[in-house]
Design an enzyme around this catalytic site. Structure first.
Site, PDB file in Angstrom:
ATOM      1  N   ILE A  20       0.812  -1.261  -0.166  1.00 52.08           N
ATOM      2  CA  ILE A  20       0.011  -0.177   0.043  1.00 52.08           C
ATOM      3  C   ILE A  20       0.808   1.235  -0.072  1.00 52.08           C
ATOM      4  O   ILE A  20       1.919   1.152   0.433  1.00 52.08           O
ATOM      5  CB  ILE A  20      -0.977   0.045   1.159  1.00 52.08           C
ATOM      6  N   CYS A  21       0.376   2.369  -0.402  1.00 51.87           N
ATOM      7  CA  CYS A  21       0.978   3.684  -0.407  1.00 51.87           C
ATOM      8  C   CYS A  21      -0.283   4.981  -0.140  1.00 51.87           C
ATOM      9  O   CYS A  21      -1.242   4.383   0.283  1.00 51.87           O
ATOM     10  CB  CYS A  21       1.787   3.716  -1.554  1.00 51.87           C
ATOM     11  N   GLN A  22       0.125   5.972  -0.589  1.00 53.37           N
ATOM     12  CA  GLN A  22      -0.921   6.876  -0.501  1.00 53.37           C
ATOM     13  C   GLN A  22      -2.249   6.968  -1.660  1.00 53.37           C
ATOM     14  O   GLN A  22      -3.230   6.807  -1.086  1.00 53.37           O
ATOM     15  CB  GLN A  22      -0.263   8.221  -0.439  1.00 53.37           C
ATOM     16  N   GLY A  81      -1.862   4.668  -4.640  1.00 52.38           N
ATOM     17  CA  GLY A  81      -1.569   3.252  -5.238  1.00 52.38           C
ATOM     18  C   GLY A  81      -0.756   3.288  -6.591  1.00 52.38           C
ATOM     19  O   GLY A  81      -0.419   2.416  -7.054  1.00 52.38           O
ATOM     20  N   MET A 120      -3.906   4.731   0.886  1.00 51.46           N
ATOM     21  CA  MET A 120      -4.394   5.124   2.197  1.00 51.46           C
ATOM     22  C   MET A 120      -5.555   6.256   1.798  1.00 51.46           C
ATOM     23  O   MET A 120      -6.302   6.560   2.854  1.00 51.46           O
ATOM     24  CB  MET A 120      -3.214   5.826   2.801  1.00 51.46           C
TER      25      MET A 120
END
Length: 117
Positions: A84-86, A88, A113
């Site tokens: 996961i990141c902020q 995608g 996120m």
């Protein structure tokens, strides 16, 4: 000659944007159902500052710029890795890198996120 250069540029742009073969994609809703599965590895590829500000319990922070150096030392290539990141985008890049390193099961969280509630 100009057309060849333009075609090459477009090819490389599309290659970066298209999803990587062999990488699964899930929503944050699907992620919520998987969070208690201890047979999976959960990786957050945002910067340490972003991670410190807000993260999902159980996710380990390995920033995107360190993924190739740390992945083989800290992760199991056979266990599924959920990334996961902020938004995608970085997690998709990290997923590609993990597949190239030989990880067999990689899953990217769509929306990151920003989609987590």
């Amino acid at each position: 000659m100009e057309y060849l250069i333009i075609a090459l540029i477009l090819f490389f742009l599309f290659k970066r944007i298209l999803p990587t073969k062999g990488v699964n994609h899930i929503s944050t809703i699907q992620l919520k159902e998987l969070l208690n599965d201890k047979n999976k590895q959960y990786i957050d590829v945002r910067t340490p500052g972003e991670y410190k500000g807000n993260h999902i319990k159980g996710f380990k922070n390995i920033p995107l710029n360190q993924i190739t150096q740390k992945a083989e030392k800290e992760l199991n290539k056979v266990k599924e890795v959920i990334v996961i990141c902020q938004s995608g985008m970085r997690s998709q890049q990290a997923s590609k890198a993990l597949k190239k390193l030989g990880f067999t099961s990689v899953t990217n969280v769509k929306g990151g996120m920003s989609a987590w509630s």
